[in-house]
Every structure is written in C-alpha cells, then in structure tokens.
Design a protein around this motif. Structure first.
Motif, mmCIF file in Angstrom:
data_model
loop_
_atom_site.group_PDB
_atom_site.id
_atom_site.type_symbol
_atom_site.label_atom_id
_atom_site.label_comp_id
_atom_site.label_asym_id
_atom_site.label_seq_id
_atom_site.Cartn_x
_atom_site.Cartn_y
_atom_site.Cartn_z
ATOM 1 N N THR A 137 36.623 43.066 23.284
ATOM 2 C CA THR A 137 36.156 42.817 24.650
ATOM 3 C C THR A 137 36.644 43.885 25.613
ATOM 4 N N ILE A 138 37.894 44.282 25.481
ATOM 5 C CA ILE A 138 38.445 45.318 26.362
ATOM 6 C C ILE A 138 37.671 46.623 26.188
ATOM 7 N N LYS A 139 37.360 46.968 24.939
ATOM 8 C CA LYS A 139 36.592 48.195 24.689
ATOM 9 C C LYS A 139 35.197 48.112 25.297
ATOM 10 N N ASN A 140 34.569 46.949 25.206
ATOM 11 C CA ASN A 140 33.228 46.771 25.785
ATOM 12 C C ASN A 140 33.261 46.830 27.310
ATOM 13 N N LEU A 141 34.284 46.218 27.914
ATOM 14 C CA LEU A 141 34.393 46.232 29.369
ATOM 15 C C LEU A 141 34.596 47.651 29.898
ATOM 16 N N PRO B 141 53.188 39.366 53.168
ATOM 17 C CA PRO B 141 52.202 38.952 52.164
ATOM 18 C C PRO B 141 51.144 40.029 51.952
ATOM 19 N N VAL B 142 50.591 40.060 50.760
ATOM 20 C CA VAL B 142 49.552 41.029 50.429
ATOM 21 C C VAL B 142 48.233 40.598 51.068
ATOM 22 N N LYS B 143 47.513 41.557 51.652
ATOM 23 C CA LYS B 143 46.227 41.244 52.264
ATOM 24 C C LYS B 143 45.139 41.167 51.196
ATOM 25 N N LEU B 144 44.263 40.199 51.349
ATOM 26 C CA LEU B 144 43.182 40.012 50.390
ATOM 27 C C LEU B 144 42.071 41.023 50.647
ATOM 28 N N ILE B 145 41.872 41.924 49.689
ATOM 29 C CA ILE B 145 40.818 42.927 49.772
ATOM 30 C C ILE B 145 40.025 42.879 48.475
ATOM 31 N N VAL B 146 38.731 42.651 48.578
ATOM 32 C CA VAL B 146 37.884 42.578 47.396
ATOM 33 C C VAL B 146 37.814 43.957 46.736
ATOM 34 N N SER B 147 38.033 43.996 45.439
ATOM 35 C CA SER B 147 38.038 45.266 44.726
ATOM 36 C C SER B 147 36.618 45.797 44.565
ATOM 37 N N GLU B 148 36.510 47.080 44.289
ATOM 38 C CA GLU B 148 35.205 47.709 44.074
ATOM 39 C C GLU B 148 35.200 48.394 42.703
ATOM 40 N N GLY B 149 34.252 47.998 41.876
ATOM 41 C CA GLY B 149 34.095 48.646 40.570
ATOM 42 C C GLY B 149 35.192 48.332 39.580
ATOM 43 N N ILE B 150 35.866 47.194 39.740
ATOM 44 C CA ILE B 150 36.931 46.802 38.823
ATOM 45 C C ILE B 150 36.529 45.515 38.106
ATOM 46 N N LYS B 151 36.733 45.491 36.798
ATOM 47 C CA LYS B 151 36.478 44.291 36.009
ATOM 48 C C LYS B 151 37.823 43.670 35.611
ATOM 49 N N PHE B 152 37.878 42.363 35.657
ATOM 50 C CA PHE B 152 39.127 41.663 35.344
ATOM 51 C C PHE B 152 39.023 40.981 33.984
ATOM 52 N N ALA B 153 40.067 41.147 33.182
ATOM 53 C CA ALA B 153 40.194 40.420 31.924
ATOM 54 C C ALA B 153 41.429 39.535 32.050
ATOM 55 N N LEU C 233 41.756 53.988 31.715
ATOM 56 C CA LEU C 233 40.758 53.055 32.248
ATOM 57 C C LEU C 233 41.294 51.643 32.408
ATOM 58 N N CYS C 234 42.494 51.395 31.956
ATOM 59 C CA CYS C 234 43.040 50.033 31.999
ATOM 60 C C CYS C 234 44.316 49.967 32.829
ATOM 61 N N LYS C 235 44.538 48.796 33.400
ATOM 62 C CA LYS C 235 45.789 48.490 34.089
ATOM 63 C C LYS C 235 46.235 47.105 33.639
ATOM 64 N N ILE C 236 47.544 46.911 33.566
ATOM 65 C CA ILE C 236 48.077 45.619 33.139
ATOM 66 C C ILE C 236 49.004 45.067 34.212
ATOM 67 N N ASP D 36 31.567 51.406 30.297
ATOM 68 C CA ASP D 36 30.880 52.098 31.391
ATOM 69 C C ASP D 36 31.850 52.903 32.259
ATOM 70 N N LYS D 37 33.070 53.108 31.738
ATOM 71 C CA LYS D 37 34.093 53.944 32.391
ATOM 72 C C LYS D 37 34.601 53.373 33.710
ATOM 73 N N LYS D 38 34.429 52.060 33.894
ATOM 74 C CA LYS D 38 35.002 51.418 35.074
ATOM 75 C C LYS D 38 36.374 50.857 34.722
ATOM 76 N N THR D 39 37.221 50.738 35.735
ATOM 77 C CA THR D 39 38.584 50.262 35.506
ATOM 78 C C THR D 39 38.589 48.801 35.075
ATOM 79 N N VAL D 40 39.369 48.525 34.036
ATOM 80 C CA VAL D 40 39.560 47.150 33.563
ATOM 81 C C VAL D 40 40.989 46.737 33.912
ATOM 82 N N LYS D 41 41.104 45.711 34.733
ATOM 83 C CA LYS D 41 42.424 45.220 35.113
ATOM 84 C C LYS D 41 42.735 43.979 34.290
ATOM 85 N N ILE D 42 43.775 44.074 33.490
ATOM 86 C CA ILE D 42 44.169 42.981 32.607
ATOM 87 C C ILE D 42 45.249 42.154 33.295
ATOM 88 N N LEU D 43 44.954 40.885 33.513
ATOM 89 C CA LEU D 43 45.920 39.956 34.093
ATOM 90 C C LEU D 43 46.517 39.149 32.947
#
Length: 337
Positions: free
Chosen positions: A165-169, A116-128, A217-220, A172-179
C-alpha cells in the motif's frame, strides 16, 4: 542491554590489567569508556558471549585503546567495536571530580507548555494510518476525513499489506505521511520483559521504505498513548510504548527526512478535542510533544539540574522500598551502592 554493553566495554581493563600494574597503578580499577569509532552488530541467537580484545595502554595519559570482538557459543561473530578508548582512574578521584566540577553537566527532562498547533489542511499529502487497534485507527481516519484529508487504515502487523500500500500511495510521487498510532496498552509486570510488537513492526516499516527507495517521499509520525508523564498528577499507563521514543530519537539522526516527530496523545482527546488532535497529526513537526488530558500542548526539553530545582520540581520522588523484593543498586564508579 545497557548492562551487557557496559560489561563488554569493561573487558578492555581485563586485557590491559597486567600491563597497567607494571607502572604501579594497583587499585586503580575503574575504567570509563568514552569513545568508539565504529560498532557493528550481527544478531545471532546466543546464550553465552565471549570477548576477544586487543588493547594498547598509553602509560602517560592512562588511556587504553583497543578493538573488541564478541562471539557466541557457536563461534559466530556477534559484535565488533573498533577503536574503543577508555580512561583508567580510581573511584576516589572520579567521585571527587564529580562532586567538584560535573554538577553542571547534569540535566533533567522537562515538559514546557507550548502554543497549540494551528489546523492547516495539507496539500498533496496522503495519510496512511497504521494502528495496532482497528477501532482506534478508524477513529483517526474519520477525524482526518472530517478535515478533508485523504487517509487509509492499515493493520500494523500485516507487513505484506501495508508494504504494498505504501508503494502504491507513493507511485504518483506525492508525499505519504505515515501516522504510527499505538492504542493504550495495559500490562502487568510479567509482560515488561517482552519487546513491544509495535517497535518491531516500526523497524520493519523503516526497512521497507529504505529498501524501496521511498525515503524522500515518506514521513513517519509516531503517536503513543499514555507513554509520557507530563504533569505531576499523570501516570504512565503504556510503559512499553516508551521504547518507541528511543527508537524515534535514533530515526531522527539516521533518517532525518523520514522523521516527523513523536507525540503522546490521550485516546479520549479524539472525542473531546478533535481540532487540537487533528492539527497535531496533520502538521509537519519534528517536535517531541505531548497533549495532556485537557488538550494542552507540551514540548520536551533538557534543563540543567540547578535550573530544574529552581522550577520547584523535585528531581527524585520519594522512593518506597518493598519488603517483598531484592534490590541490586549499582553505579558507574565500579562498586555496588
């Protein structure tokens, strides 16, 4: 459609048929396409297609090389295939080769239980969280909030809203992770012919990210629900979502930086296995994975047919033939059956 593409490729044989028969190759009508240098597709609504082929036959190697152009009834260019190469052979030789030497090339998809994947809180990532079901999407946002993650919920089909919204997130050049969250969708057989709207929307998302220069800057990560059968007792309840797995395979090749894996998760796990689901969503991973109903994690891999049988698994289940249908069985050897 695979059948249409195969028919288009087979037209090379028609173009070279008279030339082939000059050397006494009568009866050798099976052609195996194996290479093309470039394919260009221009979508145009079409009811009928015409192929224009320019082919050259190498009599010594029995290889046909050619360019194919496909037009619709209005004369518009739909498809261009450059430097298509095909081998001319006969069915008996092909079947003989397959029986004697190609069995080692056969593979089966196998799901292997993984840690199983270990739960690690992300740093500097915004989720959409982009979902086709508001209730389902809100559950995911709440789950991420419980793990101290910043997340916003977007409607999968409101293209203008989530594009801005994705452009606004990402401003600030932080990673946006799209779920990309797809709820379980039951369907009848009449609906099977329709392309899933979630796939069209995901295609639009990728185009929007690319056009706005946000690929770095984005991940899907795509999350399907009931699209994969991990255990023998499981059933596929959202067959249309399986198209997303094929799309993500292409994305992993063409936009590797965007690709953050795809996972099949049962919706019930959002309540019963919160930590396991949260870890799967938060962690960066390029795995093709699935969580079964008990929360166990499985990853997909290819296994040789001979090794697959050693695992005690049956490559094919029992096939039940219904009297209420018509069956057409075709193969790659140029004949029905």
């Amino acid at each position: 459609y695979p059948g249409m593409i195969d028919s288009i490729l087979q037209t090379i044989l028609c173009a070279a048929y008279d030339e082939v028969n000059k050397d006494g190759w009568e009866g050798q009508k099976t052609i195996i396409p194996y290479y093309m240098s470039k394919i260009i597709y221009n979508y145009k609504e079409s009811k009928n297609l015409w192929c224009k082929i320019k082919a050259v036959v190498d009599h010594e190697s029995r290889i046909v090389t050619g360019d194919i152009e496909v037009y619709n009834e209005s004369g518009e260019l739909i498809l261009t295939i450059k430097n298509s190469m095909a081998k001319i052979t006969d069915r008996n030789s092909l079947l003989r080769e397959m029986k004697s030497g190609y069995s080692s090339c056969y593979y089966h998809t196998n799901w292997t239980e993984a840690e199983p994947v270990k739960l690690i809180v992300s740093e500097g990532i915004k989720f959409a969280v982009v979902s086709d079901d508001a209730v389902y999407g809100e559950k995911v946002v709440q789950l991420l909030g419980e793990k101290s993650e910043e997340a916003v919920l977007l409607d999968m089909y409101s293209v203008e809203d989530w594009a801005d919204t994705i452009k606004n997130l990402a401003a600030d050049k932080k990673t946006v992770k799209i779920l990309w969250m797809c709820a379980n969708e039951q369907m009848n057989m009449e609906q099977m012919n329709y392309q899933p709207e979630s796939l069209k929307a995901l295609f639009n998302m990728v185009q929007t990210i690319s056009r706005n220069g946000l690929t770095s800057l984005c991940k899907i990560k795509v999350v399907t629900c009931g699209a994969q059968k991990v255990n023998h007792s499981d059933s596929v309840t959202s067959l249309k979502q399986s198209a997303l797995w094929g799309f993500m395979k292409v994305l992993s090749i063409e936009y590797l930086g965007l690709y953050d894996g795809i996972t099949d998760i049962q919706e019930e796990l959002l309540e019963s296995k919160k930590d396991i689901v949260a870890a799967e969503l938060i962690k960066d991973s390029k795995d093709e994975a699935a969580l079964d109903i008990n929360g166990k994690r499985f990853v997909e891999n290819l296994v040789k047919s001979s090794d697959y049988k050693k695992l005690g698994k049956k490559p094919l289940e029992e096939i039940k033939v219904s009297e209420e249908g018509t069956y057409l069985i075709t193969g790659g050897t140029g004949a029905v059956g």
